[in-house]
Design a protein around this motif. Sequence first.
Motif, PDB file in Angstrom:
ATOM      1  N   ARG A   1       0.814  -1.214   0.000  1.00 21.87           N
ATOM      2  CA  ARG A   1       0.000   0.000   0.000  1.00 21.87           C
ATOM      3  C   ARG A   1       0.850   1.268   0.000  1.00 21.87           C
ATOM      4  NH1 ARG A   1      -2.892  -4.019   2.172  1.00 21.87           N
ATOM      5  NH2 ARG A   1      -5.175  -3.965   2.039  1.00 21.87           N
TER       6      ARG A   1
ATOM      7  N   SER B   1      -2.346  -3.489  -7.249  1.00 24.43           N
ATOM      8  CA  SER B   1      -3.680  -2.888  -7.317  1.00 24.43           C
ATOM      9  C   SER B   1      -4.111  -2.240  -6.004  1.00 24.43           C
ATOM     10  CB  SER B   1      -4.710  -3.946  -7.730  1.00 24.43           C
ATOM     11  OG  SER B   1      -4.719  -5.017  -6.788  1.00 24.43           O
ATOM     12  N   LEU B   2      -3.438  -2.584  -4.888  1.00 24.22           N
ATOM     13  CA  LEU B   2      -3.801  -2.013  -3.580  1.00 24.22           C
ATOM     14  C   LEU B   2      -2.964  -0.793  -3.234  1.00 24.22           C
ATOM     15  CD1 LEU B   2      -4.239  -5.284  -1.460  1.00 24.22           C
ATOM     16  CD2 LEU B   2      -6.006  -3.961  -2.630  1.00 24.22           C
TER      17      LEU B   2
ATOM     18  N   ILE C   1      -1.469   2.670  -2.548  1.00 26.78           N
ATOM     19  CA  ILE C   1      -2.079   3.970  -2.272  1.00 26.78           C
ATOM     20  C   ILE C   1      -1.070   5.097  -2.452  1.00 26.78           C
ATOM     21  CG2 ILE C   1      -3.198   5.379  -0.494  1.00 26.78           C
ATOM     22  CD1 ILE C   1      -4.262   2.794   0.735  1.00 26.78           C
TER      23      ILE C   1
ATOM     24  N   CYS D   1      -3.188   0.716 -11.002  1.00 27.80           N
ATOM     25  CA  CYS D   1      -3.143   0.872  -9.532  1.00 27.80           C
ATOM     26  C   CYS D   1      -4.371   1.680  -9.127  1.00 27.80           C
ATOM     27  CB  CYS D   1      -1.856   1.574  -9.109  1.00 27.80           C
ATOM     28  SG  CYS D   1      -0.351   0.688  -9.557  1.00 27.80           S
ATOM     29  N   ARG D   2      -5.500   1.007  -9.070  1.00 28.67           N
ATOM     30  CA  ARG D   2      -6.791   1.690  -8.949  1.00 28.67           C
ATOM     31  C   ARG D   2      -6.998   2.409  -7.619  1.00 28.67           C
ATOM     32  NH1 ARG D   2      -7.961  -3.879  -8.949  1.00 28.67           N
ATOM     33  NH2 ARG D   2      -8.726  -4.703  -6.952  1.00 28.67           N
ATOM     34  N   ASN D   3      -6.157   2.129  -6.600  1.00 32.61           N
ATOM     35  CA  ASN D   3      -6.296   2.797  -5.308  1.00 32.61           C
ATOM     36  C   ASN D   3      -5.267   3.907  -5.097  1.00 32.61           C
ATOM     37  OD1 ASN D   3      -8.484   1.266  -3.852  1.00 32.61           O
ATOM     38  ND2 ASN D   3      -7.116  -0.443  -4.332  1.00 32.61           N
TER      39      ASN D   3
ATOM     40  N   ARG E   1      -7.083   7.874 -13.650  1.00 37.07           N
ATOM     41  CA  ARG E   1      -7.060   7.268 -12.322  1.00 37.07           C
ATOM     42  C   ARG E   1      -6.783   8.304 -11.240  1.00 37.07           C
ATOM     43  NH1 ARG E   1      -9.416   3.123 -10.979  1.00 37.07           N
ATOM     44  NH2 ARG E   1      -8.529   1.979 -12.730  1.00 37.07           N
TER      45      ARG E   1
ATOM     46  N   SER F   1      -6.532  12.819  -7.330  1.00 37.71           N
ATOM     47  CA  SER F   1      -5.380  12.471  -6.512  1.00 37.71           C
ATOM     48  C   SER F   1      -4.257  13.481  -6.742  1.00 37.71           C
ATOM     49  CB  SER F   1      -4.911  11.059  -6.853  1.00 37.71           C
ATOM     50  OG  SER F   1      -5.969  10.133  -6.668  1.00 37.71           O
TER      51      SER F   1
END
Length: 591
Positions: free
Chosen positions: A516, A537-538, A540, A560-562, A584, A588
């Motif tokens: 993460r 994918s997790l 952050i 990296c969708r998060n 994405r 952000s």
Amino acid sequence: MALGWPHVTWSSRRFLSQISSPSQFVPPLGQLVLGWNSIEHGIYVARVKSPHLPNSYHHVANCWELVVEPNMKMSLETKAVSIHLVALFLSLIPPLLQIKALALDTTTSSLSLANNINVAGNETDFHALLAFKSNIYPEYQHALSSWNESLHFCRWQGVTCTYSCRLKRVTIIDLTSKGLTGSLTLYIGNLSFLQELRLSNNTFIGKIPTELGNPFRLQNLNLSFNGFEGTIPTSLSHCSNLMYLNVRRNKLVREFLKELAYSMPRLIYLIVSENNLTGGVPPSIGNLSSLTCFSAFDNPFRGSILNALGQLRNLNFLQLGETQISGTIPPSIYNLSLLVVFSVQYNRLQGSLPPTFGFMFPHLEDLQLYANQFNGLIPLSISNCSQLVRLELQMNRLSGKVSIDFGNMQNLRWIHLEGNNFETRGSDGLAFLSSFTNCSALRKLLLANNQFGGVLPDSVGNLSTSLYWLSLGGNQLYGSIPSTIGNLVNLQTLLLGNNLFTGSIPFSIGYLHKARRISFSQNTISGEIPKSIGNLSLLIELYLGKNKLEGAIPASLGYCRNLLLLRLYENNLNGSIPRQLLMRLENSIIY
């Protein structure tokens, strides 16, 4: 119909003594007529409790019975109790006998009388519980819905009774986590048979009533996680049978324990943490010879650690963190060989740890000395603490080379050494990391912000697969990041920033599917950003700034969708930001 003269017998519950004249023996200084019960054929029993019965008659908690048997001329149809019988019984009791709670309905049938007296005999307990309920705000009484006269109070939720002299008395009140809000009634002190009072995790406010010291049978008192104010009442010193006292996380103030420590020889657990207690720990605590747990963290005690604590040879849990204490650890503390938890974090303690530290605490599982001013080396003997689970020495002034063999600590889960002055010389400065490969339960390894040098060995990939936090940032590590880092498949946080690493980011970084937060910032890493990072994918947060990375930003980062924070500044990257990544990171931060 008038009753004839009854036959009178004084008896214990297991002993019957016929007496020709009632005046021959009457228990002196009786304290309480506990009630009446109906027996077969119109026989009634009144119970008298006295603490001064002869030793030969001490049967079942000094409980005596006066058996009054009317002659058979009494009408068996109505089984009415004549007032003359009551008067006769009272005439047999000498003036010194104090009578309380004698309740009779002289016109009630024996069956109804027996039912009513079952409550009247415990009238004190009954009304004390009702007073308890009345002090709870009505909107927070949901857990007390059963507390009404439709049920015997011994069946109310949270109430446990036991028999004493054939009467049920309240011995336990357990209302832990019941959402109660209100104050604690002073009538709680009338529950003379109370042994346990557990009110933890509610919202009680106001003062702890001094009457709580009245139930001398009290063994367990848990008022933790409430909003009690004022002081810990000194009247608790009357509870000489108390074994467990927990008032953690309230709003209690001022000094404590001076009087309590002299009168609680059976106290085993004393927990006063997270209050506003002052004045330090009094020397009288050394009198609590049975104490195994003393937790007082997060109180503004000030002062120093007392030598008197070293007298508590049965102690296995000592928490004094965040109490503003200073000075050194007194030598007497090292006599506490049964310690399992030793916690003094966030204080102003100083000095060095003795070389034999690890031999003094063979049972130690949790050592928390962080955020103090300790200096010197970590004793090599610490490896003797084979039961150690948590080793937290961060934010001190410890220095020197770490030469400890951690391989003997197979239960070790957390090790925090960050924020000290540890240093290594030569390329094998982190060789001690190899000893962690035997620590199969290791979950956190934090060595950041020291002066560790050398290369990160390939053996880092042999660390426990349970490891979820690895922090080596803020040191002087050089060389390449080993590809074996990808073996740590449960890693969630990997912090290697602010070192002297060179080479490229290994492709195996893409194997850290649970990651993460990753930081490689402020190194001298070159080459391209591996496309395998898109497998995370997790993820952050990704910190890659202040390196020598080159090439294009891989479009795979869009997977990296998060991802919420991406730092790529001060590199040699070229090209445009991939459309997938822009979509994405619309809400952000990227720079």
